[in-house]
Write an enzyme that holds these catalytic residues in place. Structure first.
Site, PDB file in Angstrom:
ATOM      1  N   THR B 146      29.381  33.177  17.818  1.00  0.00           N
ATOM      2  CA  THR B 146      29.375  33.155  19.290  1.00  0.00           C
ATOM      3  C   THR B 146      28.879  34.524  19.759  1.00  0.00           C
ATOM      4  O   THR B 146      27.680  34.746  19.829  1.00  0.00           O
ATOM      5  CB  THR B 146      30.775  32.844  19.880  1.00  0.00           C
ATOM      6  N   LYS B 168      33.591  33.618  11.564  1.00  0.00           N
ATOM      7  CA  LYS B 168      33.006  34.054  12.829  1.00  0.00           C
ATOM      8  C   LYS B 168      34.127  34.605  13.699  1.00  0.00           C
ATOM      9  O   LYS B 168      35.296  34.315  13.485  1.00  0.00           O
ATOM     10  CB  LYS B 168      32.283  32.918  13.541  1.00  0.00           C
ATOM     11  N   THR B 179      37.848  33.715  19.272  1.00  0.00           N
ATOM     12  CA  THR B 179      38.339  32.799  18.252  1.00  0.00           C
ATOM     13  C   THR B 179      37.821  33.198  16.877  1.00  0.00           C
ATOM     14  O   THR B 179      36.669  33.582  16.739  1.00  0.00           O
ATOM     15  CB  THR B 179      37.850  31.380  18.574  1.00  0.00           C
ATOM     16  N   GLU B 259      33.756  42.994  19.486  1.00  0.00           N
ATOM     17  CA  GLU B 259      32.999  43.114  20.733  1.00  0.00           C
ATOM     18  C   GLU B 259      33.025  44.543  21.287  1.00  0.00           C
ATOM     19  O   GLU B 259      34.078  45.087  21.591  1.00  0.00           O
ATOM     20  CB  GLU B 259      33.552  42.142  21.775  1.00  0.00           C
ATOM     21  N   ASN B 378      32.948  41.277  28.272  1.00  0.00           N
ATOM     22  CA  ASN B 378      33.968  40.311  28.661  1.00  0.00           C
ATOM     23  C   ASN B 378      34.139  40.169  30.163  1.00  0.00           C
ATOM     24  O   ASN B 378      35.055  39.495  30.620  1.00  0.00           O
ATOM     25  CB  ASN B 378      35.296  40.676  28.003  1.00  0.00           C
ATOM     26  N   SER B 383      33.127  33.835  28.557  1.00  0.00           N
ATOM     27  CA  SER B 383      33.033  33.659  27.110  1.00  0.00           C
ATOM     28  C   SER B 383      34.382  33.214  26.602  1.00  0.00           C
ATOM     29  O   SER B 383      35.364  33.254  27.303  1.00  0.00           O
ATOM     30  CB  SER B 383      32.573  34.934  26.413  1.00  0.00           C
TER      31      SER B 383
END
Lengths: 383, 383
Positions: B146, B168, B179, B259, B378, B383
């Site tokens: 993602t 992932k 996730t 991230e 974010n 997302s």
């Protein structure tokens, strides 16, 4: 007005040179009586700064004549030397005010793990004492600022008595973004147990429900001093209500000035089985970084609200949860609700309503968004 | 190599059109036997996505023939329709593979609260089945990305058997940034209870100790499938060790790609009274936004480590705590230690060592710094 709105109090705020930039950094608040009743609540962090350890101790008598507050250094994690420094600060204030050191509370805020420059702080106490005034409340409020962009004061006056106060920081008793220091004063004629009861009742539903960034300070301190100078003893409920009102205003000001924040977020949890459940869920939502980023981006990302609720032990069924953002029920029965495009998030205040459909209790937690400015402010230099 | 490194497995990764940008978004992993033993661990979030509810259910048999994974939509908080969509996905895979729907696990990742485009997903399953290959592991790993910038795979080969896997996300079972989906495969000949035991032992000390941003997903899933195709039954300890090694590598890759992160932070808690204390303290440090900002700014702000420790219930005395950052003991006995200017923080990996001086147990939690890029990623879009 601040801490000198109530009769019987004088205050001062000066630049002692603790802050290298020369800004005001030392405040003194004095209770001139006739009473000197006092109460306090402190951080629940187990790593407590020297001034917290000191002030908890002196408050056991239920009396305070004065409070010395400094910004520019937290005096936390400073070992035995740090405690001696706090003690010396109280001794100096006691000496110049003609009271006992055991009647002087101390509060500090700033960087952890650095010793205070006592060669500047102690002369600063003398200087502040010389400037004490019935109009010194605002200067005191200014002198305790650290990363605050504005100073925070609040006053509630009733028939013949007043509760006033000042605050710095952007956090809470547990936890807090930066250290929160609050001094409240009143000229109501009340004893220490009544002050303590009213203060704890107020902080429980105000400062304790302000959760800017989930971090708990080593220095959080809230003091309430009563001079009795009004000669009036209010009904307890009226007094407690006034204290709560002042705390509520100061708490709201703290969130409004939180580091880097662009949104003030009111998290309402309704229809909870217990108040404790409502608080737990509210706090979990308020601490969710992903959600706080989404709110910053004006994105009504209710999935992040549900995933935060899901981490709690509160009573609820996932498929009965409802979530509204600014009044639009974007999640109904744990699934897709009204169109998220209907949510207007252009304004600074955002309300998230989480309906647990499990009872009749509720609670409100205040927080703010997570922004690049917060990261910058907390990474670009030590604070 | 990924999930097809072990014998007996085929996989595929394709673009089904679930993602609007046309990137790969659907993966299929098939166990061709001779055994079809399987185990799984799932998010502890009480708000569970439909594929988690489904996969938990089908795993009760201890057997799986295939796993369908999609990115581009989490199918979480999607109500009864969401569960029907997961069911239909498993049915479609079962139909094209000639197995039972109850032998097919489903995992999804992406935005919460949006229904999956089944008109694209179901034909995608057919397309993926047509492309199944013993060399399809890497394509499968790519299709589940993602916000990942790279795909993550790991392989450990021993004498005559292999454990491989793909992952992932940038998070953990509980909690997770985004996730986390993981599929592990082995050609070792083992039954479901052994797989379950080895998988739980491995995830407890790997994925469960990766804490990127304290947020727990509704979809986290880790599956382990055994084909028995090597004809070898390894000693349990050897097998468990290999599974742990693969999980450790994947967990480390997740943190390395978290991230917005610019630092990978290894939080070591040593001399704790219990392992649970060490984990609690490590997690508290790893979740402290103020500290994570400081590390981003290459500021060895150990006061924020102490204030994080102080919020826990672990056994320790505040004046016996020691903290090292990259090996420099900046805090000794709860107070100022070695010169913080000695700390070199120029490199991506940062080690924070918290010595509780309360026992002999220890634990390592991995996290990353908090950056403006995290906020941007974010907040700028859902997302």
């Amino acid at each position: 007005m601040s801490v000198t709105a109530a009769k019987g109090f004088t205050a001062a705020g000066i630049a002692a040179g603790i802050k290298e930039n020369g800004n005001p950094d030392l405040a003194l608040v004095v209770n001139n009586g006739p009473r000197r009743a006092a109460a306090g609540v402190f951080t629940s962090n187990r790593v407590k700064a020297a001034p917290v350890l000191w002030s908890e101790q002196v408050l056991k008598t239920g009396e305070l004549a004065a409070v010395v507050l400094n910004s520019g250094g937290a005096n936390a994690c400073t070992g035995p030397q740090g405690f001696q420094d706090t003690h010396a600060t109280a001794e100096k204030a006691a000496e110049v005010l003609g009271v006992g050191a055991g009647e002087v509370a101390v509060a500090s805020t700033g960087l952890i793990g650095v010793h205070l420059p006592m060669d500047k702080l102690l002369p600063g106490v003398e200087k502040a004492a010389a400037e004490l005034s019935e109009h010194g409340g605002e200067k005191a409020a200014i002198a305790i600022k650290t990363t605050d962009t504005v100073h925070k004061t609040a006053v509630v006056s009733r028939d013949r008595w007043t509760v006033g106060g000042m605050a710095k920081g952007a956090g809470m008793l547990a936890p807090g973004l930066a250290t929160m220091l609050v001094v409240l004063t009143t000229d109501a004629d009340l004893d220490a147990p009544e002050l303590d009861k009213a203060l704890r009742a107020a902080t429980r539903v105000t400062f304790d429900r302000v959760d800017s960034d989930g971090c708990m300070s080593t220095n959080d301190t809230v003091l309430l001093l009563a001079s009795g100078a009004s000669g009036t003893t209010p009904a307890y409920d009226d007094f407690a209500d006034a204290v709560r009102e002042v705390c509520d205003s100061l708490g709201r000001q703290l969130i409004g000035d939180a580091e880097g924040a662009s949104k003030d977020i009111r998290v309402e949890v309704v229809n909870a089985a217990t108040e404790a459940d409502a608080v737990e869920v509210g706090r979990s939502i308020a601490r969710n970084n992903l959600l706080k980023c989404a709110i910053h981006g004006e994105d009504p990302n209710w999935g992040r609200v549900l995933s935060a609720i899901g981490t709690t032990n509160a009573a609820f069924e996932p498929d009965r949860l409802n979530v509204a953002i600014n009044g639009v029920w974007v999640c109904k029965n744990g699934s897709v609700g009204e169109d998220r495009d209907l949510v207007d998030m252009r304004y600074r205040e955002v309300t998230i309503t989480a309906d647990l459909a499990a009872g009749t209790e509720s609670a409100v937690i205040w927080t703010n968004d997570l922004t690049a400015d917060y990261v910058h402010e907390n990474s670009a230099y030590s604070s």
